[in-house]
Write a protein that holds these residues in place. Sequence first.
Motif, PDB file in Angstrom:
ATOM      1  N   ASP A 104       1.666   8.324  -4.701  1.00 10.51           N
ATOM      2  CA  ASP A 104       2.979   8.375  -5.291  1.00 10.51           C
ATOM      3  C   ASP A 104       4.319   8.698  -4.450  1.00 10.51           C
ATOM      4  O   ASP A 104       5.240   7.987  -4.266  1.00 10.51           O
ATOM      5  CB  ASP A 104       2.873   9.279  -6.619  1.00 10.51           C
ATOM      6  N   ALA A 105       3.906   9.632  -3.721  1.00  8.49           N
ATOM      7  CA  ALA A 105       4.950  10.135  -2.671  1.00  8.49           C
ATOM      8  C   ALA A 105       5.016   8.883  -1.693  1.00  8.49           C
ATOM      9  O   ALA A 105       6.213   8.870  -1.224  1.00  8.49           O
ATOM     10  CB  ALA A 105       4.477  11.505  -1.987  1.00  8.49           C
ATOM     11  N   LEU A 106       4.151   8.485  -1.079  1.00  2.95           N
ATOM     12  CA  LEU A 106       4.145   7.287  -0.231  1.00  2.95           C
ATOM     13  C   LEU A 106       4.898   6.247  -0.714  1.00  2.95           C
ATOM     14  O   LEU A 106       5.749   5.748   0.112  1.00  2.95           O
ATOM     15  CB  LEU A 106       2.514   6.975   0.303  1.00  2.95           C
ATOM     16  N   ALA A 107       4.748   5.667  -1.834  1.00  4.54           N
ATOM     17  CA  ALA A 107       5.197   4.619  -2.383  1.00  4.54           C
ATOM     18  C   ALA A 107       6.678   4.808  -2.457  1.00  4.54           C
ATOM     19  O   ALA A 107       7.685   4.051  -2.366  1.00  4.54           O
ATOM     20  CB  ALA A 107       4.574   4.089  -3.697  1.00  4.54           C
ATOM     21  N   THR A 108       6.990   6.096  -3.063  1.00  4.73           N
ATOM     22  CA  THR A 108       8.513   6.673  -3.378  1.00  4.73           C
ATOM     23  C   THR A 108       9.174   6.647  -1.969  1.00  4.73           C
ATOM     24  O   THR A 108      10.348   6.162  -1.876  1.00  4.73           O
ATOM     25  CB  THR A 108       8.611   7.966  -3.829  1.00  4.73           C
ATOM     26  N   ALA A 109       8.603   6.952  -0.786  1.00  7.91           N
ATOM     27  CA  ALA A 109       9.439   7.043   0.406  1.00  7.91           C
ATOM     28  C   ALA A 109       9.515   5.607   0.980  1.00  7.91           C
ATOM     29  O   ALA A 109      10.391   5.381   1.760  1.00  7.91           O
ATOM     30  CB  ALA A 109       8.224   7.905   1.573  1.00  7.91           C
ATOM     31  N   ARG A 110       8.975   4.692   0.550  1.00  2.16           N
ATOM     32  CA  ARG A 110       9.102   3.260   0.872  1.00  2.16           C
ATOM     33  C   ARG A 110      10.250   2.838   0.040  1.00  2.16           C
ATOM     34  O   ARG A 110      10.477   1.589   0.109  1.00  2.16           O
ATOM     35  CB  ARG A 110       7.883   2.490   0.883  1.00  2.16           C
ATOM     36  N   GLY A 111      10.610   3.463  -0.925  1.00  3.68           N
ATOM     37  CA  GLY A 111      12.050   3.146  -1.700  1.00  3.68           C
ATOM     38  C   GLY A 111      11.556   2.437  -2.892  1.00  3.68           C
ATOM     39  O   GLY A 111      12.533   1.864  -3.596  1.00  3.68           O
ATOM     40  N   GLU A 112      10.151   2.423  -3.500  1.00  8.93           N
ATOM     41  CA  GLU A 112       9.779   2.078  -4.840  1.00  8.93           C
ATOM     42  C   GLU A 112       9.954   3.102  -5.869  1.00  8.93           C
ATOM     43  O   GLU A 112       9.568   4.040  -5.786  1.00  8.93           O
ATOM     44  CB  GLU A 112       8.335   1.527  -4.670  1.00  8.93           C
ATOM     45  N   ARG A 113      10.487   2.638  -6.988  1.00  8.36           N
ATOM     46  CA  ARG A 113      10.547   3.602  -8.208  1.00  8.36           C
ATOM     47  C   ARG A 113       9.431   3.153  -9.076  1.00  8.36           C
ATOM     48  O   ARG A 113       8.779   2.317  -9.571  1.00  8.36           O
ATOM     49  CB  ARG A 113      11.825   3.190  -9.112  1.00  8.36           C
TER      50      ARG A 113
END
Length: 284
Positions: A104-113
């Motif tokens: 989740d943190a990796l995806a959020t860091a890439r700007g995805e909600r």
Amino acid sequence: MTDLEAIAADLYAGPPGDFVSARNARAKEAEDAAVADRIRALRKPSVAAWVVNVFARERAQQLDQALRLADELREAQADIDAVTLAELTRQRRALTEQLAAEADALATARGERITTATRDAVRQTITAAFFDPAAAAAVASGRLVHELEPSAEFPLDFDTILRGGAPSGRPTPPEPVDEVKARRELRKAQAALHDAEQAHVRATRELGAADRDVRDASGRAAQLDTRIADLEADLVRAHAAAVAARTEATAAADRRTQAADRATATEKAVEAAQRAVDALNAEA
């Protein structure tokens, strides 16, 4: 890994919004027409599948270690008692939560909600990988098209759940395991997990107490704000009453002066009348 597998892995871990344009560009770059057609046939992954693919690509070693541990737990289940099995199940759930949170943190860091539903799907996919070797290989490939479910029937249909060909296995070959060292590391990990859980319990308890303190203090502050407003209103009314009283005192002082003047005049009149009476009495 074949060229198609490598291309698919790159696309399925890339920005979701750029998937179609990136896929078409890679297809144009392919020298083999058959490979180009297979690239064009790649389907855009679901958000949950994309999150898992990013994690599989960015944390490949961590994922492989977790999946090897899951293999060992599956093999050990037949020879352990219910209490130990319950403990292993708890550890597996904790590990699932940890990996899902990092994904989740990796995806959020890439700007995805990432929505709650997506988080649940990511967690289910990792859980499926822990329960079935084929699901583990699919997850480790980083080429999932959609999320997995722990209750899915096996063997998996790889043509349905991923693209770029069936996985040949996890990318990192199993390392020789020193059983004594592995057990020692497992005990250390268990102790660390226990300490972390106890710390979390204490922190949660402290958070609850702090929340109550905040609510109590906020309530008192609100009551005092209301009291201050009431006192300020009373002060305004007292100021107005004081002004009115001073005005009334001035008017009363004026009336007193006038009354004193009249009393002086009437006193003189009485004295004059008295003298007249006294004179008449003397003549008589």
